[in-house]
Design an enzyme around this catalytic site. Structure first.
Site, mmCIF file in Angstrom:
data_model
loop_
_atom_site.group_PDB
_atom_site.id
_atom_site.type_symbol
_atom_site.label_atom_id
_atom_site.label_comp_id
_atom_site.label_asym_id
_atom_site.label_seq_id
_atom_site.Cartn_x
_atom_site.Cartn_y
_atom_site.Cartn_z
ATOM 1 N N GLY A 110 0.786 -1.238 0.000
ATOM 2 C CA GLY A 110 0.000 0.000 0.000
ATOM 3 C C GLY A 110 0.811 1.277 0.000
ATOM 4 O O GLY A 110 0.241 2.372 -0.052
ATOM 5 N N ALA A 111 2.138 1.184 0.039
ATOM 6 C CA ALA A 111 2.955 2.408 0.085
ATOM 7 C C ALA A 111 2.763 3.249 -1.180
ATOM 8 O O ALA A 111 2.563 4.469 -1.112
ATOM 9 C CB ALA A 111 4.423 2.054 0.259
ATOM 10 N N GLY A 112 2.813 2.591 -2.331
ATOM 11 C CA GLY A 112 2.604 3.305 -3.595
ATOM 12 C C GLY A 112 1.210 3.897 -3.690
ATOM 13 O O GLY A 112 1.022 5.000 -4.213
ATOM 14 N N ASP A 113 0.227 3.162 -3.152
ATOM 15 C CA ASP A 113 -1.160 3.646 -3.184
ATOM 16 C C ASP A 113 -1.330 4.855 -2.266
ATOM 17 O O ASP A 113 -2.061 5.792 -2.590
ATOM 18 C CB ASP A 113 -2.122 2.531 -2.769
ATOM 19 C CG ASP A 113 -1.988 1.302 -3.659
ATOM 20 O OD1 ASP A 113 -1.678 1.482 -4.848
ATOM 21 O OD2 ASP A 113 -2.179 0.180 -3.170
#
Length: 332
Positions: A268-271
């Site tokens: 979820g870091a990119g999101d």
């Protein structure tokens, strides 16, 4: 320090189109999937993560996609509602289950995936099931590449994108390559690039640059500008994990450093990063024309991505505006 998205963001809808699923995340890090003793259930799916991320930051978001007419599907719909994401564009399939993904975390927080989609409900969204009025309200229409893999979802995706473009939405594309889901590497490259010139904003990782260019140097500005930047593109972003991000527009390019944290889970870091930048863009649609303002927004987005890796799972880890401001103040 970066200011938050303005109050206009509340009325500036971002519609996120695509998959929503259940991630079963290994409770123990550093072991392969087969050796993980226990898995924790976590809601996931990149477009849904972005919708929740925007809402947590005080923005307005909606999710369009399909889940199974099963307990997991209704749980996901409820999670969106609890997080103040408009879920009226969700559909429930009676014949297919909600998608599942088993995820193991390596010791550095990076991931290994095993997907259960044969087919799963998200692959079966049909054009006739689209909430056209919801799409037309979108200031930003955001999607990834997974919905381009199979019919009928691919046709629904293309139709939704055409409606959004006609309505004047900013089209945002996060590649989010998941190679095991495609028939082959060539099919993935071709599918991902098939909508490339439709997007106003594109976000890729360094690995995705190398993949899409057939092995070129992901750090070479000329590779990006000559092979991936297209004439209609307003903003091209390269996420570099802990090191921050790069940005390219028709007028300028540069780099914004990352925010230092101790990583636990990169899911979820990119999101979270995408949520951060889109929450700014929704309230300031000419953000990419002002380099100073863009850099502030990207610092905010980097902080969103950094905070997301400090907790397990994607949706549970999406930060609030207050948390982002706090970490930016600590960074000085």
């Amino acid at each position: 320090m970066a200011e938050s998205p303005t109050s206009e963001a509340m009325n500036s809808l971002t519609v996120c189109f695509g998959e929503m699923l259940i991630d079963f995340v290994a409770s123990v890090s550093g072991v392969p999937l087969a050796k993980a003793p226990v898995f924790e259930k976590a809601p996931g799916g990149a477009p849904a993560n972005v919708a929740v991320g925007i809402s947590r930051l005080g923005g307005s978001s909606a999710f369009i996609g399909k889940v199974g007419d099963d307990q997991f599907g209704y749980m996901l719909a409820d999670i969106l509602k609890e997080n103040k994401v408009n879920n009226r564009g969700m559909r429930f399939d009676h014949k297919a289950r909600t998608a599942l993904a088993f995820v193991s975390l390596k010791s550095d927080g990076e991931r290994e995936f095993l997907f259960f989609r044969n087919p799963s409900a998200d692959m079966l969204l049909q054009e006739s099931e689209l909430d056209v009025n919801l799409i037309k309200q979108a200031k930003i229409f955001h999607f990834g590449s997974i919905t381009l893999i199979h019919e009928p979802c691919k046709s629904a995706h293309l139709a939704a994108m055409a409606i959004a473009k006609k309505a004047g939405s900013i089209v945002s594309y996060d590649v989010n390559l998941r190679l095991p889901l495609w028939q082959s590497a060539d099919a993935a490259r071709e599918g991902i690039m098939s909508v490339w010139d439709q997007a106003d904003v594109i976000k890729v990782s360094e690995e995705e640059i190398t993949f899409l260019t057939g092995g070129d140097d992901a750090y070479d500005d000329n590779v990006v500008l000559e092979k991936l930047f297209h004439p209609n593109l307003k903003l091209f972003l390269v996420s570099e994990g802990a090191r921050g991000c790069r940005y390219y527009t028709t007028r300028f390019k540069g780099r914004v450093g990352g925010v230092k944290v101790k990583p636990i889970d990169t899911t979820g870091a990119g999101d979270a990063f995408v949520s951060g930048i889109l929450s700014f863009l929704a309230s300031d649609t000419h953000l990419y024309e002002d380099e100073k303002r863009l850099r502030e927004a990207l610092m905010f987005a980097n902080a969103c991505g950094a905070l997301a890796v400090t907790k397990k799972g994607a949706i549970p880890a999406m930060p609030t505006r207050e948390e982002v401001h706090k970490i930016l103040e600590q960074q000085g």
